[in-house]
Design a protein around this motif. Structure first.
Motif, PDB file in Angstrom:
ATOM      1  N   PRO A  30       0.817  -1.222   0.000  1.00 37.28           N
ATOM      2  CA  PRO A  30       0.000   0.000   0.000  1.00 37.28           C
ATOM      3  C   PRO A  30       0.843   1.261   0.000  1.00 37.28           C
ATOM      4  N   PRO A  31       0.349   2.329  -0.673  1.00 39.73           N
ATOM      5  CA  PRO A  31      -0.922   2.401  -1.394  1.00 39.73           C
ATOM      6  C   PRO A  31      -0.792   2.077  -2.886  1.00 39.73           C
ATOM      7  N   MET A  34      -2.784  -2.932  -3.124  1.00 42.17           N
ATOM      8  CA  MET A  34      -3.405  -3.260  -1.844  1.00 42.17           C
ATOM      9  C   MET A  34      -4.293  -4.483  -1.979  1.00 42.17           C
ATOM     10  N   SER A  42      -6.986  -3.194  -4.669  1.00 40.21           N
ATOM     11  CA  SER A  42      -7.143  -1.755  -4.876  1.00 40.21           C
ATOM     12  C   SER A  42      -5.740  -1.162  -4.908  1.00 40.21           C
ATOM     13  N   GLY A  43      -5.646   0.155  -4.796  1.00 36.47           N
ATOM     14  CA  GLY A  43      -4.348   0.810  -4.800  1.00 36.47           C
ATOM     15  C   GLY A  43      -4.146   1.672  -6.029  1.00 36.47           C
ATOM     16  N   ILE A  44      -3.168   2.560  -5.947  1.00 36.67           N
ATOM     17  CA  ILE A  44      -2.897   3.493  -7.040  1.00 36.67           C
ATOM     18  C   ILE A  44      -2.572   2.737  -8.323  1.00 36.67           C
ATOM     19  N   GLU A  47      -5.695   0.656  -9.739  1.00 36.52           N
ATOM     20  CA  GLU A  47      -6.713   1.476 -10.402  1.00 36.52           C
ATOM     21  C   GLU A  47      -6.216   1.998 -11.745  1.00 36.52           C
ATOM     22  N   TYR A 178       1.745   6.692   3.620  1.00 39.23           N
ATOM     23  CA  TYR A 178       0.449   6.025   3.694  1.00 39.23           C
ATOM     24  C   TYR A 178       0.302   5.264   5.012  1.00 39.23           C
ATOM     25  N   GLN A 182      -2.268   6.018   8.137  1.00 36.03           N
ATOM     26  CA  GLN A 182      -3.265   5.036   8.566  1.00 36.03           C
ATOM     27  C   GLN A 182      -3.138   4.698  10.052  1.00 36.03           C
ATOM     28  N   ARG A 233      -6.659  10.179  -3.859  1.00 32.89           N
ATOM     29  CA  ARG A 233      -7.667   9.436  -3.083  1.00 32.89           C
ATOM     30  C   ARG A 233      -7.004   8.601  -1.988  1.00 32.89           C
ATOM     31  N   TYR A 234      -5.768   8.192  -2.216  1.00 29.87           N
ATOM     32  CA  TYR A 234      -5.042   7.382  -1.240  1.00 29.87           C
ATOM     33  C   TYR A 234      -4.137   8.223  -0.333  1.00 29.87           C
TER      34      TYR A 234
END
Length: 236
Positions: A30-31, A34, A42-44, A47, A178, A182, A233-234
């Motif tokens: 991450p990010p 993920m 997911s993740g940069i 996507e 990141y 978190q 977004r992350y």
């Protein structure tokens, strides 16, 4: 005909699903990449690749079923196989076909905010350093002849830093920010190690057409600002 025999014939008659144009291996990092407990990706990078696949019409089979070091070896040895996120470095430059930029960044040494900062790498060499196994950050530590311990995940590395089991964490800046965000842990970058943009790297013998189409789509997403919007977004 008996039901089981009929079912077997139907399975044999069913057309096989076409293979993806490119098989892409990744890991939980991450990010950039993920993987949730429910195995949702997911993740940069993820996507971006999904959008690039839609734009280009290139089909991707994105997989997480190999340890990261083996995943990199698969991309080195098997045509039409790729891996991300990979950092370009002198020792890697000729090994992969570099298809597209996913995110810009650098490698650095990070410490807790209230910890002393080493003034240079010579001072850092006297401290305890942790790094994720098989990463470019580990290669840079070897290059600078810095001693270190390893973990399997960035989360484990940050936990060691938080518990003061180590003094410094060698990692990508985007990953450090990141995880610290978190976990609500205040950290600081104390020394740079190297430029380390994250890329999709593919086997050099991969079919040129899908690789080129995907490369064009990834470049378009960088140019039109979509890559930046995804990253925000992350990392608000």
């Amino acid at each position: 005909m008996k039901p089981l025999a009929l079912a077997g014939l139907l399975l044999l008659a069913s057309p096989a699903l076409p293979a993806a144009d490119l098989t892409v291996y990744t890991t939980d990092y991450p990010p950039l990449s993920m993987l949730s407990d429910a195995r949702q990706r997911s993740g940069i990078g993820y996507e971006l690749l999904q959008q690039a696949a839609r734009l280009s019409g290139v089909s991707l089979d994105i997989r997480t079923d190999l340890p990261w070091k083996r995943a990199q070896q698969a991309a080195l040895k098997t045509a039409n196989t790729c891996a991300y996120p990979l950092s370009r470095s002198p020792e890697r430059e000729v090994l992969y076909r570099w298809v597209g930029l996913l995110h810009r960044g650098e490698l650095g040494l990070f410490a807790l905010n209230n910890a002393p900062s080493p003034g240079d790498l010579a001072a850092a060499a006297r401290l305890r350093i942790v790094v994720m196994l098989g990463t470019t950050a580990e290669n840079r530590l070897k290059e600078h002849k810095l001693r270190y311990s390893t973990t399997r995940t960035p989360a484990d590395s940050l936990l060691m830093l938080q518990d003061r089991a180590v003094d410094l964490w060698a990692v990508h800046d985007v990953v450090a920010r990141y995880y610290a965000q978190q976990q609500h842990i205040d950290i600081k970058q104390v020394l740079p190690l190297a430029r380390a943009d994250s890329w999709l790297g593919c086997n050099r013998d991969s079919a040129p057409l899908p690789a080129n189409k995907l490369a064009d789509a990834l470049a378009q997403l960088q140019q039109n600002g979509e890559a930046r919007r995804i990253a925000r977004r992350y990392l608000p």
